[in-house]
Write a protein that holds these residues in place. Structure first.
Motif, PDB file in Angstrom:
ATOM      1  N   SER A 193      30.973  17.475  68.812  1.00  0.00           N
ATOM      2  CA  SER A 193      31.690  17.663  70.114  1.00  0.00           C
ATOM      3  C   SER A 193      32.444  19.124  69.355  1.00  0.00           C
ATOM      4  O   SER A 193      33.180  19.421  70.884  1.00  0.00           O
ATOM      5  N   ALA A 197      32.538  22.205  71.423  1.00  0.00           N
ATOM      6  CA  ALA A 197      34.313  23.007  72.427  1.00  0.00           C
ATOM      7  C   ALA A 197      33.442  24.154  72.634  1.00  0.00           C
ATOM      8  O   ALA A 197      34.275  25.024  73.103  1.00  0.00           O
ATOM      9  N   ILE A 213      40.116  20.919  76.835  1.00  0.00           N
ATOM     10  CA  ILE A 213      39.435  21.757  75.138  1.00  0.00           C
ATOM     11  C   ILE A 213      41.026  23.115  75.141  1.00  0.00           C
ATOM     12  O   ILE A 213      41.357  24.126  75.845  1.00  0.00           O
TER      13      ILE A 213
ATOM     14  N   HIS B 104      34.992  15.321  76.624  1.00  0.00           N
ATOM     15  CA  HIS B 104      35.385  16.384  75.284  1.00  0.00           C
ATOM     16  C   HIS B 104      37.259  15.254  75.315  1.00  0.00           C
ATOM     17  O   HIS B 104      36.963  14.458  74.398  1.00  0.00           O
TER      18      HIS B 104
END
Ligand SMILES: Nc1ncnc2c1ncn2[C@@H]1O[C@H](COP(=O)(O)OP(=O)(O)O)[C@@H](O)[C@H]1O
Ligand SMILES: [Mg+2]
Lengths: 358, 253
Positions: A193, A197, A213, B104
């Motif tokens: 991840s 990002a 993010i 995320h």
């Protein structure tokens, strides 16, 4: 054409997607490991340099190719890694610890630069990083008590677990091992991840924020990671130079590093290797070119940066995906032969912001 | 207390009051539509709610929490996801990567463990992938999974953006003109998906739309804006008949 049947999500996560990959990369590693037996001292040294460039290139690629943050000042991190390592080695720290410290110090400075430059993008970021590199160069030349300034700093001989690494092949293996470790670490980041990002920030900051993010955190992290890896290359570069002085880390080096990333192919780790080979052997090509050019041109000051800049512009204009992109096209030409058509790789219609509804 | 409570929200750009003392409430589980001519301030309102802009005055409360001054990346983890009118996808990444980026807020491991790709990271990745595949199934994106966004037609991009928002597993979804630029079949599909998302996944939806057919079909209540101000609120049928709304649309064209 190859059809890949996937039976598990792991296949998309793994570094090597199929047996063929494993075979070719394994073969490459075997060849790299066998190189000292086949190559003379000169070419082994050059190959060592190429791999040092490649390590720095991995660092810069993470920042430029994957996070979309341009840096024209990465020579500074190379310098910080080189000086930190040499000074600590001189102070009696064991080799590996000193390398780790060089990475950490570079990463810390990188985090600082990234944090200060948070609000800048594009050309402004390029100028800011350039200014930072000039500042670093100045600081190193002024701080004579520490760095020896322009008198220079002798780099102590490296030794691993009490064994001095004086031979070319020993250093070659050291660099090779660290390059492999660096590549794996970078690819690991990219398949998790954190790496996603970074890619998100590269492609759309507003969307990245909207999926949660934290731009400040990830941009700073990307800078730190990039600087740390470049610092590692710097530590190895120090041994290659043997003697450090500020003029080993000029703007030309920053430009060369950026050239490597762009020529190799932005957004590809394989491109880094191509790019490193390219800039590693470019000086030889330039030397040959010098002999054939009329002396007024060959001896002109600024010829090298001029040529670097020219290549940079030409690549961006004509092959934005660099050597890696060209390779993909050649590969698919042969896979699709004789059905390949010129338009295969042309991008389809893109939707400019201005032509969408407001 | 309503699920999403917007109170007296205002913002100006230069001299223009893009959003002017706007208040409305959205209840949990409903589909709420916002209509209005171009330049009415609908997108700006979304930007204020999702934390892209900060208002000059007023407040936004979501699930009982004041989010007025939270930045976008702190609002998303609370369960609020959105799409953009002008499609803001990660152009050089694949559909799969775009959807994974949408996960995320559900990451659990640290950057350090990512460097080493510890077994826990792989387990987490597999979990993300399974969730993403559910969204791919729902929105019928399997065919495009490995394609880069830059190579996709407009209509598919619109769907991918909804998919990315769903990957956050949001409680509230803001859709900015989800059917703009789509052909009739694509619009129809989008309408069904919005209904599915609302009914089957239990997501509260606030959407900006021009297409009154779509609004009447899926939305329970409608808010009409013009020049930054609320001009009507109520059921789709009532709002459509409201003279101020009719005027606003006629005046704009
Ligand atoms: N970032 C900005 N800077 C200046 N003006 C803006 C900005 N965002 C929106 N506006 C203005 O605010 C008004 C409302 O725009 P918008 O919210 O996009 O309308 P809608 O989505 O209803 O069509 C317009 O006049 C627009 O020009
Ligand atoms: Mg709008």
């Amino acid at each position: 054409m190859r059809f890949l049947f996937k039976t598990h999500y792991n296949q998309d996560i793994d570094h090597f997607k199929h047996g063929g990959d494993r075979f070719w990369y394994g073969l490459l590693l075997v060849l790299a490991a066998a190189a000292p037996a086949a190559l003379g001292t000169f070419y082994l040294g050059e190959l060592n340099l190429v791999m040092i460039y490649a390590i720095a290139g991995v660092g810069l690629m993470l920042l430029v190719g994957y996070t979309g943050q341009v840096s024209l000042g990465h020579a500074a991190f190379l310098a910080i890694g080189a000086y930190t390592h040499s000074l600590l080695l001189g102070a009696g720290l064991p080799f590996l610890l000193s390398i780790v410290a060089a990475v950490l110090v570079s990463a810390l400075v990188g985090a600082g630069v990234g944090w200060i430059a948070l609000r800048m993008t594009g050309i402004y970021l390029a100028i800011a990083t350039l200014a930072f590199a000039m500042l670093t160069e100045q600081t190193i030349s002024r701080a004579e008590w520490l760095t020896g300034g322009f008198r220079g700093l002798a780099v102590p001989q490296p030794s691993l677990f009490g064994m001095p690494l004086t031979q070319g092949w020993q250093r070659y293996y050291l660099t090779l091992a660290l390059l492999v470790v660096t590549l794996f670490a970078a690819l690991n980041i990219l398949r998790s991840s954190t790496g996603r990002a970074m890619v998100a920030i590269r492609d759309s900051e507003i969307s990245a924020e909207s999926v949660g993010i934290n731009l400040a955190v990830y941009k700073t992290f990307a800078f730190a990671l990039s600087a740390g890896i470049t610092g590692l290359a710097g530590a190895l570069f120090a041994h290659r130079l043997g003697y450090l002085s500020p003029d080993a880390f000029t703007f030309l080096i920053s430009l060369q590093l950026l050239l490597m990333v762009v020529v190799g192919g932005v957004g590809s780790m394989r491109g880094v290797i191509y790019g490193a080979l390219f800039i590693g052997f470019l000086p030889q090509l330039l030397a040959i070119a010098r002999d054939t050019l009329p002396p007024q041109i060959a001896q002109a000051p600024g010829l090298e940066p001029g040529i670097f800049g020219l290549i940079l512009v030409l690549v961006i204009l004509f092959e934005p995906q660099g050597i890696f992109g060209r390779w993909l096209k050649i590969k698919s030409y042969f896979q699709l032969f004789p059905l390949y058509r010129g338009a295969t790789h042309r991008r389809q219609k893109t939707y400019l912001r201005t032509e969408r509804l407001r | 207390m309503s699920y999403l409570a917007v109170e007296d929200l205002s913002i100006s750009f230069g001299g223009i009051r893009a959003v002017d003392h706007v208040s409305f409430d959205v209840e949990e589980g409903e589909v709420f539509a916002i209509i209005g001519p171009n330049g009415a301030g609908k997108t700006t309102l979304f930007n204020l709610v999702s934390g892209i802009y900060f208002p000059d005055g007023g407040s936004v409360r979501f699930a009982g929490r004041d989010i007025t001054s939270l930045p976008a990346h702190r609002i998303a983890p609370l369960g609020l996801a959105r799409t953009f009118q002008n499609i803001e996808l990660f152009e050089h990444a694949t559909v799969l990567q775009n959807l994974l980026i949408g996960r995320h807020v559900h990451r659990r491991s640290s950057a350090l463990s990512h460097l080493l790709f510890l077994p826990a990271v792989r387990r987490e990745e597999l979990e993300h992938r399974r969730r993403v595949e559910d969204v791919i199934d729902l929105l019928e994106l399997a065919h495009y999974r490995e394609q880069r966004i830059a190579n996709l037609p407009y209509g598919v991009r619109k769907v991918v953006e909804v998919g990315r928002a769903l990957c956050l597993e949001p409680k509230l979804l803001l859709l900015d003109e989800p059917t703009a630029g789509l052909n009739p079949e694509e619009s129809e599909d989008m309408g069904f998906w919005i209904e599915d998302i609302n009914r089957d996944l239990g997501v509260t939806v606030v959407m900006v739309a021009h297409d009154m057919g779509l609004v009447s079909r899926v939305a329970g209540r409608v808010l009409a804006l013009n020049e930054g101000r609320v001009i009507a609120e109520g059921s789709p049928a009532d709002v459509q008949k409201n003279p101020a709304v009719v005027d606003a649309y006629l005046g704009a064209d």
